[in-house]
Enzyme design. Structure first.
Site: not given
Length: 318
Positions: A227, A229-230, A232, A257-258
């Site tokens: 991951s 974040g913003a 992608g 994220g989960d």
């Protein structure tokens, strides 16, 4: 069926307000109480998407009982080890501008007997449903390890799960992640900071993230779902893909994220189609309050863009 394992679960209290003013009395515009812990959130997201799931976790005290009740009300099977310590309570403060302040409690310390009982419960949960049409296909180990569990605990779980014929996803960090890699988990899901910590160097571009994920594969991970974040997500396996999903406004990233991991596993846990599902779930989750998990009505997989032409030179924000 997908079984989740959360060694350090929590109750998550989220307060929403305009702006947090330290040292002053702040009044929330909204608040909510949700079951918490990374694996718990994966089970909640799977249930919201219509998948059968069981949550394995240690529970103690009134907070543990409330956590169990909340999960059962959401239709989640709970397999719990009773512990002497109290299940932790975490607090999140979400401001209108998108800022999120989190206070995570350390959680109880598990005794040697409680640790052994939790490992035995994982073994029993893997057998659940055999012959009933609900065979366990994935076990997802998620979150930090509580005090009393050695970093090698997850490695032991990975070996145990593989010996039973199921696949395992691992979402943890630090020594617990590094110790488990040699057991060859089927997928690990670090974020950018966890990737950088694992390889001991900064991750400043998409290419840096690809290189770091490749190093985790060299150490034993079969797939790396990273991951960013913003910026992608990446899926690095025998082949690699990069994807992004539009987000109109971030309301809360707690559990996003989960939700992504739940989408990935629910879509089969491999290949670009599973990455699309992961991105759609994550993008939907950040637009919901607290740690509310998205339902199919919240998802927009058509807006997700996934490509094998990875923009290695793209800088990462933040």
């Amino acid at each position: 069926m997908i079984v989740t394992i959360t060694p350090n679960p929590s109750l998550d209290r989220t307060y929403e307000l305009g702006t947090l003013v330290p040292g002053e009395v702040n009044r929330a515009s909204h608040d909510r109480l949700d079951p918490g812990g990374k694996g718990v959130n994966v089970s909640r997201a799977l249930t919201a998407a219509g998948h059968r799931t069981s949550a394995v976790l240690p529970l103690g005290g009134l907070s543990g009982q409330l956590l169990s009740d909340l999960l059962r009300r959401q239709g989640i099977d709970v397999a719990a080890v009773a512990i002497s310590g109290d299940t932790r309570i975490n607090v999140s403060i979400a401001e209108d501008g998108g800022s999120l302040t989190k206070i995570n409690a350390v959680g109880p310390e598990l005794s040697a007997a409680e640790s052994a009982a939790l490992l035995a419960l994982v073994r029993d949960a893997q057998k659940t449903g055999r012959g009933t049409g609900f065979d366990v296909q994935w076990l997802a180990c998620c979150g930090s390890l509580p005090r009393g569990l050695a970093p090698e605990w997850y490695a032991e779980v990975v070996a145990q799960v593989h010996s039973g014929g199921a696949r395992i996803a691992l979402d943890t960090s630090g020594p617990a992640l590094l110790a488990a890699l040699s057991a060859r988990p089927d997928v690990v899901k670090p974020n950018r900071e966890e990737l950088a910590e694992a390889v001991g160097r900064p991750v400043r571009t998409v290419g840096d993230a690809v290189d770091a994920a490749g190093e985790l594969r060299e150490r034993g991970a079969q797939q790396v779902l990273a991951s960013l974040g913003a910026d992608g997500m990446l899926l690095v396996a025998e082949e690699s893909w990069y994807g992004t999903a539009p987000v109109a406004a971030v309301r809360s990233d707690v559990g996003a994220g989960d939700a992504s991991l739940a989408g990935f596993l629910g879509a089969g846990g491999t290949g670009p189609e599973a990455l699309v599902a992961a991105l759609a779930h994550g993008a939907a989750a950040v637009q919901l309050p607290g740690s509310v998990m998205p339902t199919p009505a919240h998802l927009d997989p058509a807006a997700v863009v996934v490509t094998a032409d990875i923009p290695l030179d793209r800088p990462l924000r933040g």
